[in-house]
Design a protein around this motif. Structure first.
Motif, short mmCIF file in Angstrom:
data_model
loop_
_atom_site.label_atom_id
_atom_site.label_comp_id
_atom_site.label_asym_id
_atom_site.label_seq_id
_atom_site.Cartn_x
_atom_site.Cartn_y
_atom_site.Cartn_z
N GLY A 288 26.17 74.26 -0.12
CA GLY A 288 26.80 72.88 -0.06
C GLY A 288 27.37 72.64 1.26
N THR A 289 27.12 73.44 2.31
CA THR A 289 27.82 73.29 3.79
C THR A 289 27.11 72.18 4.25
N THR A 290 25.88 71.69 4.19
CA THR A 290 25.51 70.72 4.66
C THR A 290 25.81 69.19 4.07
N LEU A 291 25.98 69.31 2.95
CA LEU A 291 26.75 68.06 2.41
C LEU A 291 28.15 67.76 2.64
N VAL A 292 28.98 68.72 2.92
CA VAL A 292 30.41 68.54 3.47
C VAL A 292 30.12 68.13 4.85
N GLU A 293 29.25 68.71 5.66
CA GLU A 293 29.11 68.48 6.94
C GLU A 293 28.76 67.12 7.00
N ARG A 294 27.71 66.35 6.22
CA ARG A 294 27.49 65.13 6.14
C ARG A 294 28.45 64.19 6.07
N ILE A 295 29.57 64.48 5.03
CA ILE A 295 30.45 63.75 4.68
C ILE A 295 31.51 63.42 5.72
N GLU A 447 30.61 72.34 -6.68
CA GLU A 447 30.71 71.65 -7.82
C GLU A 447 31.61 70.50 -7.87
N SER A 448 32.94 70.97 -7.42
CA SER A 448 34.10 69.91 -7.38
C SER A 448 33.50 68.61 -6.66
N VAL A 449 33.02 68.99 -5.55
CA VAL A 449 32.38 67.80 -4.57
C VAL A 449 31.71 66.91 -5.38
N VAL A 450 30.65 67.58 -6.03
CA VAL A 450 29.75 66.72 -6.71
C VAL A 450 30.33 65.73 -7.94
N ASP A 451 31.34 66.53 -8.48
CA ASP A 451 31.94 65.85 -9.83
C ASP A 451 32.74 64.58 -9.50
N ASP A 452 33.49 65.04 -8.05
CA ASP A 452 34.55 64.11 -7.79
C ASP A 452 34.46 63.98 -6.23
N LEU A 453 33.38 63.21 -6.14
CA LEU A 453 33.07 63.00 -4.38
C LEU A 453 34.12 62.14 -3.70
N ASP A 454 34.70 61.15 -4.45
CA ASP A 454 35.57 60.37 -3.71
C ASP A 454 36.94 61.15 -3.50
N SER A 455 37.40 61.70 -4.40
CA SER A 455 38.64 62.53 -4.01
C SER A 455 38.66 63.72 -3.22
N TRP A 456 37.41 64.24 -3.08
CA TRP A 456 37.07 65.41 -2.20
C TRP A 456 36.88 65.20 -1.01
N ALA A 457 36.17 64.07 -0.89
CA ALA A 457 35.90 63.55 0.47
C ALA A 457 37.09 63.04 1.20
N ARG A 458 37.93 62.49 0.49
CA ARG A 458 39.30 62.15 1.18
C ARG A 458 40.15 63.46 1.54
N ARG A 459 40.14 64.25 0.67
CA ARG A 459 40.95 65.56 0.92
C ARG A 459 40.36 66.37 2.32
N LEU A 460 38.96 66.31 2.22
CA LEU A 460 38.41 66.81 3.44
C LEU A 460 38.75 65.98 4.67
N ILE A 461 38.75 64.72 4.67
CA ILE A 461 39.05 63.84 5.98
C ILE A 461 40.41 64.24 6.41
N ALA A 462 41.31 64.20 5.33
CA ALA A 462 42.73 64.60 5.65
C ALA A 462 43.06 65.86 6.10
N PHE A 463 42.31 66.70 5.67
CA PHE A 463 42.63 68.23 6.12
C PHE A 463 42.07 68.48 7.61
N CYS A 464 41.18 67.65 8.01
CA CYS A 464 40.72 67.65 9.57
C CYS A 464 41.55 66.62 10.32
N GLY A 465 42.62 66.23 9.50
CA GLY A 465 43.60 65.47 10.50
C GLY A 465 43.07 64.08 11.01
#
Length: 539
Positions: A288-295, A447-465
């Motif tokens: 899933g590294t590419t999925l997160v990279e694309r987000i 699996e968490s990203v796939v099941d709750d894309l909206d929540s995890w996408a926002r958390r990833l962006i926040a983590f990156c500042g």
């Protein structure tokens, strides 16, 4: 009677054209000593040295050829290739751009430029060059294959399929093309190539490359039609052929992993290079590294630099290690007491100019998990995100994939149980990093990203500042090229079909399950959110 220098030069060119590098080099270097400076002589000497992996000599000779005749795009292109092989992508791209600006219809020159751009992750430029080569030599199997690969990176799957068919018409024994074609899309019974490839496999004898590629292509197409026992049988056979002669042992990696963990620095934040630009996405490949990279790279302030080797190269050079492997015991031992600030600066500078266009950039080399402690010391403000996936799916996906044959990173992946044991070593290493650097690495479950894309996408962006942008949820619209094994899949919306794929092969995967359970690794629950460090850390 002494042979005329012009005759010796002609013989050097003929040796170069038939890939007799040693003869070409010997003749050209004799001429370098015997005649006044001549651009063509230095060019032959330089290309031969580059092919013989004598990179410093190659650069020296090719620089001289360009100085003597700066109007030759072929001289400039091969000098660019030499700098690319020296892991100096910035210099290589500068030279390639100069050569590309010169008029040329020479397919060899254009092919050299395409290879430079590919190695430097300038995939749009590479695709343009490979396309021109395919037009100039349409009956060259290699040119059509390279063009197809470039089109896959760009998401042009239909064009890629046509190029692969052209490749196989030109040379039905271009075995890699069968595997690339099988991986392009799902082939139903009425549209697959199983019968033809089975016939080719039976007639391929002991040709290891043919057997590896055909078996793996058959595995994919058998899986497409739901014949999973046959798919797994072909998978095991293909990987067995590919693993011949690699002499891999888990003990080798286990000793290296232990040495890295033991010898990695415990350096305070003030010791590294003060840059917040890099975002490292690490983990086992195919998790899933590419999925997160694309987000994340869909954000307007983030550039995707691809899977960079730069940090490993910078560390190797900083240690002064001269062993062949990028990361080995010698490099680990020599890494103690490095100037971590200088290493961080060198890494950032090595990524230029490509990473300077936007405030942040992503380095998505999964195996940077080996360097996580070094990265934390050299770049204390860099974000590090680690992908996790159900270990059974992680093991299967790594075993199914044919990674770069030239890299020892992936030697584990040719045997199912070796792959399982490597997954265990990865798990131990990540637990060690968390113990040593609590809160430093954000772990994310696929699996968490796939099941709750909206929540995890926002958390990833926040983590990156970064500030939230809705484009991060529309990553399938991201037009940036992708040069990973996920190049076909990432053009689609999130899908769940890859989750629990291992259960299709439950009986064949039973020994892996037993091994994981013996190590205390849960195999059914995937990577649950509650088991991960909270996404708020490091924001």
């Amino acid at each position: 009677m002494t042979e005329d220098p012009r005759q010796r030069y002609q013989r050097a060119i003929e040796a170069l054209n038939r890939s007799d590098w040693k003869t070409a080099q010997s003749l050209a270097m004799d001429l370098v000593r015997d005649v006044p400076p001549h651009a063509g002589v230095y060019f032959v000497a330089g290309v031969a040295a580059r092919e013989l992996l004598q990179i410093p000599l190659a650069i020296q000779c090719l620089e001289k050829s360009v100085q003597l005749n700066p109007a030759r795009p072929d001289y400039m292109a091969h000098l660019a290739r030499a700098w690319a092989q020296a892991s100096e992508p910035r210099r290589a791209v500068e030279l390639a751009d100069r050569a590309a600006a010169m008029p040329s219809d020479d397919p060899v020159t254009l092919d050299a430029l395409a290879l430079v751009y590919t190695q430097a992750h300038a995939y749009d430029k590479a695709a343009a060059m490979f396309g021109r080569v395919a037009e100039l030599v349409p009956h060259s199997a290699r040119s059509q294959f390279n063009y197809a690969t470039a089109m896959i990176h760009s998401g042009e799957i239909g064009v890629a399929e046509q190029a692969l068919e052209a490749c196989l018409r030109a040379d039905p024994r271009y075995w890699k093309a069968y595997l690339s074609r099988a991986q392009l899309r799902k082939y139903p019974k009425q549209d697959n190539h199983v019968e033809a490839m089975e016939s080719l496999r039976e007639g391929a004898g002991d040709d290891a490359t043919a057997q590896m590629c055909l078996n793996l292509a058959l595995s994919k197409e058998y899986e497409d039609i739901g014949e999973h026992p046959k798919a797994f049988e072909r998978l095991v056979a293909g990987k067995s052929w590919g693993g011949r002669g690699r002499n891999y042992t888990t003990q080798r990696d286990e000793a290296l992993f232990d040495a890295i963990i033991e010898g990695c620095p415990d350096v305070g934040k003030q010791s590294g290079f003060d840059s917040e630009q890099p975002i490292f996405i690490i983990g086992l490949p195919r998790t899933g590294t590419t999925l997160v990279e694309r987000i994340i790279s869909s954000h307007s302030e983030v550039h995707s630099a691809g899977e960079l080797q730069n940090f490993g190269v910078a560390l190797k050079r900083a240690t002064g290690s001269t062993t062949p492997s990028m990361l080995d015991m010698d490099a680990v031992m020599r890494s103690r007491g490095l100037d971590w600030k200088a290493l961080g600066r060198q890494y950032i500078e090595s990524t230029r100019p490509a990473t300077a266009s936007l405030p942040r950039f992503i380095d998505k080399l999964p195996h940077n998990f080996l360097y996580a402690g070094y990265i934390a010391a050299a770049l204390p403000n860099a974000r590090i995100i680690c992908l996790r996936r159900n270990p059974m799916d992680s093991c299967l996906s790594n075993f199914r994939q044919l990674f770069a044959l030239s890299s020892s990173y992936y030697d584990y992946s040719f045997d199912l149980m070796d792959t399982a044991r490597y997954c265990i070593l990865f798990d131990r290493m990540m637990r060690a990093w968390h113990a040593r650097m609590p809160g430093r690495i954000l772990e994310v479950g696929y699996e968490s990203v796939v099941d709750d894309l909206d929540s995890w996408a926002r958390r990833l962006i926040a983590f990156c500042g970064l500030e939230w942008e809705d484009a991060c949820l529309r990553f399938e619209e991201n037009a940036a090229p992708v040069a990973t094994a996920s190049a076909v899949q990432v053009r689609s919306r999130v899908y769940r079909s890859a989750i629990d794929r291992w259960k299709r092969y439950a009986s064949q995967m039973q020994p892996v399950r037993e091994l994981f359970e013996a190590e205390g690794i849960a195999v059914d629950d995937g990577c649950d959110e509650q088991d991960l460090p909270g996404p708020e850390r490091g924001t």
